[in-house]
Write a protein that holds these residues in place. Structure first.
Motif, PDB file in Angstrom:
ATOM      1  N   GLU B   8       0.830  -1.212   0.000  1.00 33.01           N
ATOM      2  CA  GLU B   8       0.000   0.000   0.000  1.00 33.01           C
ATOM      3  C   GLU B   8       0.865   1.262   0.000  1.00 33.01           C
ATOM      4  N   ALA B   9       1.919   1.262   0.793  1.00 37.97           N
ATOM      5  CA  ALA B   9       2.777   2.449   0.886  1.00 37.97           C
ATOM      6  C   ALA B   9       3.573   2.657  -0.407  1.00 37.97           C
ATOM      7  N   PHE B  10       4.085   1.572  -0.977  1.00 35.71           N
ATOM      8  CA  PHE B  10       4.829   1.649  -2.234  1.00 35.71           C
ATOM      9  C   PHE B  10       3.924   2.177  -3.352  1.00 35.71           C
ATOM     10  N   THR B  11       2.700   1.641  -3.408  1.00 33.36           N
ATOM     11  CA  THR B  11       1.760   2.039  -4.459  1.00 33.36           C
ATOM     12  C   THR B  11       1.371   3.504  -4.316  1.00 33.36           C
ATOM     13  N   ALA B  12       1.136   3.947  -3.074  1.00 36.04           N
ATOM     14  CA  ALA B  12       0.795   5.352  -2.847  1.00 36.04           C
ATOM     15  C   ALA B  12       1.941   6.256  -3.297  1.00 36.04           C
ATOM     16  N   GLY B  17       4.274  10.118  -7.514  1.00 37.25           N
ATOM     17  CA  GLY B  17       5.141  10.474  -8.638  1.00 37.25           C
ATOM     18  C   GLY B  17       6.370  11.284  -8.286  1.00 37.25           C
ATOM     19  N   HIS B  18       6.779  11.285  -7.020  1.00 36.28           N
ATOM     20  CA  HIS B  18       7.979  12.036  -6.635  1.00 36.28           C
ATOM     21  C   HIS B  18       9.202  11.140  -6.469  1.00 36.28           C
ATOM     22  N   GLY B  19       9.077   9.863  -6.837  1.00 37.39           N
ATOM     23  CA  GLY B  19      10.220   8.964  -6.741  1.00 37.39           C
ATOM     24  C   GLY B  19      10.467   8.412  -5.349  1.00 37.39           C
ATOM     25  N   ASN B  58      14.380   9.127 -21.313  1.00 38.98           N
ATOM     26  CA  ASN B  58      14.267   8.749 -22.723  1.00 38.98           C
ATOM     27  C   ASN B  58      12.835   8.581 -23.220  1.00 38.98           C
ATOM     28  N   HIS B  59      11.885   8.856 -22.353  1.00 37.60           N
ATOM     29  CA  HIS B  59      10.478   8.725 -22.726  1.00 37.60           C
ATOM     30  C   HIS B  59       9.698   9.911 -22.175  1.00 37.60           C
ATOM     31  N   GLU B  60       8.748  10.383 -22.973  1.00 40.53           N
ATOM     32  CA  GLU B  60       7.839  11.417 -22.486  1.00 40.53           C
ATOM     33  C   GLU B  60       6.538  10.727 -22.089  1.00 40.53           C
ATOM     34  N   VAL B  61       6.162  10.841 -20.828  1.00 39.21           N
ATOM     35  CA  VAL B  61       4.983  10.136 -20.328  1.00 39.21           C
ATOM     36  C   VAL B  61       3.747  11.033 -20.428  1.00 39.21           C
ATOM     37  N   HIS B  62       2.732  10.535 -21.153  1.00 41.63           N
ATOM     38  CA  HIS B  62       1.474  11.283 -21.283  1.00 41.63           C
ATOM     39  C   HIS B  62       0.482  10.869 -20.204  1.00 41.63           C
ATOM     40  N   SER B  63       0.475   9.600 -19.855  1.00 42.25           N
ATOM     41  CA  SER B  63      -0.336   9.164 -18.717  1.00 42.25           C
ATOM     42  C   SER B  63       0.237   7.884 -18.140  1.00 42.25           C
ATOM     43  N   PHE B  64      -0.005   7.714 -16.846  1.00 43.07           N
ATOM     44  CA  PHE B  64       0.529   6.565 -16.112  1.00 43.07           C
ATOM     45  C   PHE B  64      -0.511   6.226 -15.046  1.00 43.07           C
ATOM     46  N   THR B  65      -1.098   5.052 -15.140  1.00 44.75           N
ATOM     47  CA  THR B  65      -2.087   4.645 -14.150  1.00 44.75           C
ATOM     48  C   THR B  65      -1.597   3.396 -13.433  1.00 44.75           C
ATOM     49  N   VAL B  66      -1.961   3.292 -12.177  1.00 45.30           N
ATOM     50  CA  VAL B  66      -1.565   2.154 -11.342  1.00 45.30           C
ATOM     51  C   VAL B  66      -2.823   1.572 -10.710  1.00 45.30           C
ATOM     52  N   GLU B  67      -3.063   0.299 -10.920  1.00 44.18           N
ATOM     53  CA  GLU B  67      -4.181  -0.390 -10.265  1.00 44.18           C
ATOM     54  C   GLU B  67      -3.599  -1.408  -9.285  1.00 44.18           C
TER      55      GLU B  67
END
Lengths: 115, 115
Positions: B8-12, B17-19, B58-67
């Motif tokens: 839960e903590a890792f996923t949050a 998105g701050h690494g 090396n990649h431009e991210v337009h969207s990133f979802t995590v379930e």
């Protein structure tokens, strides 16, 4: 068959919904649920088929979606979406889960469910 | 921390998105991709952080979802949805994948990606 070939054929059979996916299970397949109790570990194709039959008899399925397969080495994952009513108490539930399958000699030797 | 607490903590942290999720990796974490080549197996927290930094650069991210997380025993799974452009050739891609994480002593000791 490679892991990806088993994964693709198993997933297609699951989506068809006629129960044909059971032919990909090894005779000594192990089915593991993330819970305590008698369903936590089921061994052998006949017992796993009986488990599936029990579940289908005790739940009314409104929708069932399968995403995947997602493959890595000798394993593949599927993402399931479920909407069902538990006949015992009439509770309707929607849930998502992941099934992780391990393949050896062209057959599924383990299925492990995550939720 | 239990596996579910780490999950839960890792996923949050991933969603924020701050690494900050890297603090859950063991010092000797192993990262496994389902492909040949230098990224197939990366060992150690510093190397895994460098791999992530390379990917982000090396990649431009337009969207990133995590379930998720979806938990079973000492493992948990996440389902990722990605929409990105590969800077090298400008190719835009959408893909889904599953990450399977193994936990020991409150830290992630392995991450394994399926697609």
């Amino acid at each position: 068959m490679t892991t990806r070939e088993v994964a693709e054929a198993f997933t297609a059979a699951l989506r068809e919904g006629h129960g044909e996916e059971t032919r990909f299970w090894s005779d000594d397949v192990v089915s593991l649920e993330a819970m305590e109790g008698p369903m936590a570990r089921i061994e052998g194709r006949a017992a796993v088929e009986a488990k599936s039959a029990w579940w289908m008899a005790n739940h009314e399925v409104h929708s069932f979606t399968v995403e995947g397969p997602f493959v890595h080495g000798n394993q593949f994952g599927l993402r399931f979406g479920l909407d069902f009513t538990r006949k015992e108490d009439g509770a309707r539930m929607t849930m998502a889960e992941i099934g992780l399958y391990t393949v050896a000699d062209g057959a599924i030797i383990e299925e492990r469910f995550f939720y």
